[in-house]
Design a protein around this motif. Sequence first.
Motif, mmCIF file in Angstrom:
data_model
loop_
_atom_site.group_PDB
_atom_site.id
_atom_site.type_symbol
_atom_site.label_atom_id
_atom_site.label_comp_id
_atom_site.label_asym_id
_atom_site.label_seq_id
_atom_site.Cartn_x
_atom_site.Cartn_y
_atom_site.Cartn_z
ATOM 1 N N LEU A 64 0.804 -1.218 0.000
ATOM 2 C CA LEU A 64 0.000 0.000 0.000
ATOM 3 C C LEU A 64 0.838 1.271 0.000
ATOM 4 C CD1 LEU A 64 -2.708 1.477 0.206
ATOM 5 C CD2 LEU A 64 -2.575 1.192 2.696
ATOM 6 N N GLU A 65 1.794 1.382 0.914
ATOM 7 C CA GLU A 65 2.530 2.640 1.016
ATOM 8 C C GLU A 65 3.296 2.977 -0.261
ATOM 9 O OE1 GLU A 65 5.593 5.023 4.006
ATOM 10 O OE2 GLU A 65 5.116 2.922 4.364
ATOM 11 N N PRO A 66 4.074 2.055 -0.846
ATOM 12 C CA PRO A 66 4.728 2.390 -2.119
ATOM 13 C C PRO A 66 3.733 2.726 -3.228
ATOM 14 C CG PRO A 66 5.733 0.439 -1.144
ATOM 15 C CD PRO A 66 4.497 0.725 -0.351
ATOM 16 N N ALA A 67 2.578 2.050 -3.247
ATOM 17 C CA ALA A 67 1.568 2.342 -4.271
ATOM 18 C C ALA A 67 1.027 3.758 -4.110
ATOM 19 C CB ALA A 67 0.435 1.322 -4.199
ATOM 20 N N LEU A 68 0.815 4.174 -2.869
ATOM 21 C CA LEU A 68 0.366 5.545 -2.622
ATOM 22 C C LEU A 68 1.434 6.556 -3.035
ATOM 23 C CD1 LEU A 68 -1.319 5.118 0.883
ATOM 24 C CD2 LEU A 68 -2.476 5.740 -1.249
ATOM 25 N N MET A 69 2.669 6.276 -2.680
ATOM 26 C CA MET A 69 3.759 7.193 -3.045
ATOM 27 C C MET A 69 3.854 7.331 -4.563
ATOM 28 S SD MET A 69 5.206 8.426 -0.312
ATOM 29 C CE MET A 69 5.682 8.099 1.405
ATOM 30 N N GLU A 70 3.706 6.235 -5.266
ATOM 31 C CA GLU A 70 3.770 6.269 -6.729
ATOM 32 C C GLU A 70 2.630 7.103 -7.304
ATOM 33 O OE1 GLU A 70 3.365 3.099 -10.446
ATOM 34 O OE2 GLU A 70 3.909 2.385 -8.442
ATOM 35 N N HIS A 71 1.424 6.909 -6.762
ATOM 36 C CA HIS A 71 0.271 7.667 -7.274
ATOM 37 C C HIS A 71 0.445 9.160 -7.035
ATOM 38 C CE1 HIS A 71 -3.820 8.719 -8.311
ATOM 39 N NE2 HIS A 71 -3.997 9.259 -7.115
ATOM 40 N N PHE A 72 0.840 9.547 -5.831
ATOM 41 C CA PHE A 72 0.937 10.969 -5.513
ATOM 42 C C PHE A 72 2.180 11.619 -6.121
ATOM 43 C CE2 PHE A 72 -1.852 9.690 -1.851
ATOM 44 C CZ PHE A 72 -2.987 10.314 -2.354
ATOM 45 N N ALA A 73 3.183 10.814 -6.486
ATOM 46 C CA ALA A 73 4.309 11.379 -7.231
ATOM 47 C C ALA A 73 3.839 11.886 -8.589
ATOM 48 C CB ALA A 73 5.405 10.334 -7.399
ATOM 49 N N THR A 74 2.833 11.217 -9.162
ATOM 50 C CA THR A 74 2.259 11.643 -10.438
ATOM 51 C C THR A 74 1.205 12.718 -10.246
ATOM 52 O OG1 THR A 74 2.623 9.417 -11.320
ATOM 53 C CG2 THR A 74 1.097 10.839 -12.534
ATOM 54 N N PHE A 75 0.393 12.573 -9.175
ATOM 55 C CA PHE A 75 -0.687 13.531 -8.893
ATOM 56 C C PHE A 75 -0.539 14.029 -7.449
ATOM 57 C CE2 PHE A 75 -2.463 10.385 -11.900
ATOM 58 C CZ PHE A 75 -2.720 11.227 -12.986
ATOM 59 N N PRO A 76 0.335 15.024 -7.216
ATOM 60 C CA PRO A 76 0.604 15.461 -5.840
ATOM 61 C C PRO A 76 -0.625 15.978 -5.105
ATOM 62 C CG PRO A 76 2.275 16.289 -7.343
ATOM 63 C CD PRO A 76 1.187 15.723 -8.199
ATOM 64 N N ASP A 77 -1.605 16.468 -5.832
ATOM 65 C CA ASP A 77 -2.840 16.930 -5.192
ATOM 66 C C ASP A 77 -4.000 15.989 -5.521
ATOM 67 O OD1 ASP A 77 -3.023 17.543 -7.852
ATOM 68 O OD2 ASP A 77 -3.862 19.547 -7.556
ATOM 69 N N GLY A 78 -3.666 14.760 -5.845
ATOM 70 C CA GLY A 78 -4.679 13.773 -6.184
ATOM 71 C C GLY A 78 -5.324 13.171 -4.947
ATOM 72 N N GLU A 79 -6.043 12.096 -5.176
ATOM 73 C CA GLU A 79 -6.836 11.484 -4.116
ATOM 74 C C GLU A 79 -6.643 9.973 -4.143
ATOM 75 O OE1 GLU A 79 -11.358 12.103 -2.580
ATOM 76 O OE2 GLU A 79 -11.135 11.594 -4.701
ATOM 77 N N ALA A 80 -6.741 9.346 -2.973
ATOM 78 C CA ALA A 80 -6.733 7.888 -2.878
ATOM 79 C C ALA A 80 -7.828 7.463 -1.910
ATOM 80 C CB ALA A 80 -5.378 7.372 -2.396
ATOM 81 N N ARG A 112 -5.046 13.914 -0.875
ATOM 82 C CA ARG A 112 -6.298 13.644 -0.168
ATOM 83 C C ARG A 112 -6.469 12.134 -0.017
ATOM 84 N NH1 ARG A 112 -10.343 16.028 -4.039
ATOM 85 N NH2 ARG A 112 -8.610 15.706 -5.493
ATOM 86 N N LEU A 113 -6.758 11.729 1.209
ATOM 87 C CA LEU A 113 -6.884 10.305 1.532
ATOM 88 C C LEU A 113 -8.226 10.058 2.203
ATOM 89 C CD1 LEU A 113 -3.300 9.966 2.945
ATOM 90 C CD2 LEU A 113 -4.136 8.661 0.999
ATOM 91 N N GLN A 276 -19.530 4.684 1.242
ATOM 92 C CA GLN A 276 -19.428 5.411 2.504
ATOM 93 C C GLN A 276 -18.150 6.230 2.566
ATOM 94 O OE1 GLN A 276 -19.754 2.035 5.117
ATOM 95 N NE2 GLN A 276 -21.976 2.228 5.321
ATOM 96 N N ALA A 277 -17.065 5.694 1.998
ATOM 97 C CA ALA A 277 -15.783 6.396 2.044
ATOM 98 C C ALA A 277 -15.808 7.689 1.250
ATOM 99 C CB ALA A 277 -14.667 5.490 1.529
ATOM 100 N N VAL A 278 -16.466 7.684 0.104
ATOM 101 C CA VAL A 278 -16.452 8.878 -0.734
ATOM 102 C C VAL A 278 -17.386 9.955 -0.212
ATOM 103 C CG1 VAL A 278 -15.814 7.569 -2.771
ATOM 104 C CG2 VAL A 278 -18.221 8.016 -2.322
ATOM 105 N N GLN A 279 -18.231 9.597 0.758
ATOM 106 C CA GLN A 279 -19.131 10.588 1.333
ATOM 107 C C GLN A 279 -18.463 11.432 2.403
ATOM 108 O OE1 GLN A 279 -22.569 8.396 2.686
ATOM 109 N NE2 GLN A 279 -22.945 7.529 0.658
ATOM 110 N N VAL A 280 -17.436 10.863 3.062
ATOM 111 C CA VAL A 280 -16.758 11.570 4.142
ATOM 112 C C VAL A 280 -15.254 11.438 3.935
ATOM 113 C CG1 VAL A 280 -16.399 11.770 6.621
ATOM 114 C CG2 VAL A 280 -18.634 11.053 5.735
ATOM 115 N N SER A 281 -14.546 12.533 3.802
ATOM 116 C CA SER A 281 -13.097 12.486 3.617
ATOM 117 C C SER A 281 -12.418 12.401 4.957
ATOM 118 C CB SER A 281 -12.597 13.718 2.869
ATOM 119 O OG SER A 281 -12.911 14.893 3.581
ATOM 120 N N SER A 282 -11.221 11.810 4.948
ATOM 121 C CA SER A 282 -10.474 11.681 6.196
ATOM 122 C C SER A 282 -9.744 12.973 6.517
ATOM 123 C CB SER A 282 -9.487 10.527 6.078
ATOM 124 O OG SER A 282 -8.553 10.785 5.068
#
Length: 282
Positions: A64-80, A112-113, A276-282
Amino acid sequence: MSSSSRTAWFLFDNGSVRADSTLSLRRVAVTLAERTGLPVQAVSLLHSSKVPAESLDGEPARLLEPALMEHFATFPDGEAVLLPLFFGPSAALTEYVPSRLASVRARFPRARLRMAPWLVNPEDGDCRLAGMLANQVRATAKLRGWNRPNVVLVDHGSPQAAVAAVRNHLGEQVRRELGAEVVALSVASMERREGDAYAFNEPLLATALRTPPFNQGDVIVALQFLSPGRHAGPGGDIAEICAAAEAENAGLHTQMTQPIAGESGLIDLLAERLSQAVQVSS
């Protein structure tokens, strides 16, 4: 729910050194993606990256953690959006994951997570998972031709009392669901830490299978596990516990159920958790 390339969707489990666990996780992710129309990716917290890629259809397991790092390296203001394949609030979810997400946020402060709920909340009265466990008991009894067996519902065991409470809650629900179809039902843990502070895990499965009425006759060991692995898979820890109990008592006959990852109702429940997750952000 809609998707864009700036949003990543991760279904994650704790991870295993057994290939069949990762392959099971991937099957659930594929089915969930088909159900929701979202590009759900299968990742693990730990362990699975040790499995050789050749045992995983040539595709290495991802964490999970490397996958998140890879995603946000491409989209620094993206969402997971993170979807835990866990029954309850294990330390992995309440301690380990928050610490790893803090590292991600420190590196990508605009990221955004969103975290989906785990599968079982004893307060909401949802009986769907208990129904899936009961279905597995019925299928196993039919397979063996057993009439009104005894049942032991077993989970891994946890240092978290809230996780044991989820097991106990499911045990009560499964007992009501099966009713007169079984003689008796007990809950048990595969293992526990030493000390009185962790006695809420009792009884251990090894103890339960040596205690009346579960030490005689036909006993279905209902696996409160989502996927196979070194604990719930063929030749795993639970199978060894059952075999040892049978070796001591020729009158005991045990049969394990299948883990519930193959239950179609699980996909519906996971899709609901994503909503439920997309209704409330962390």
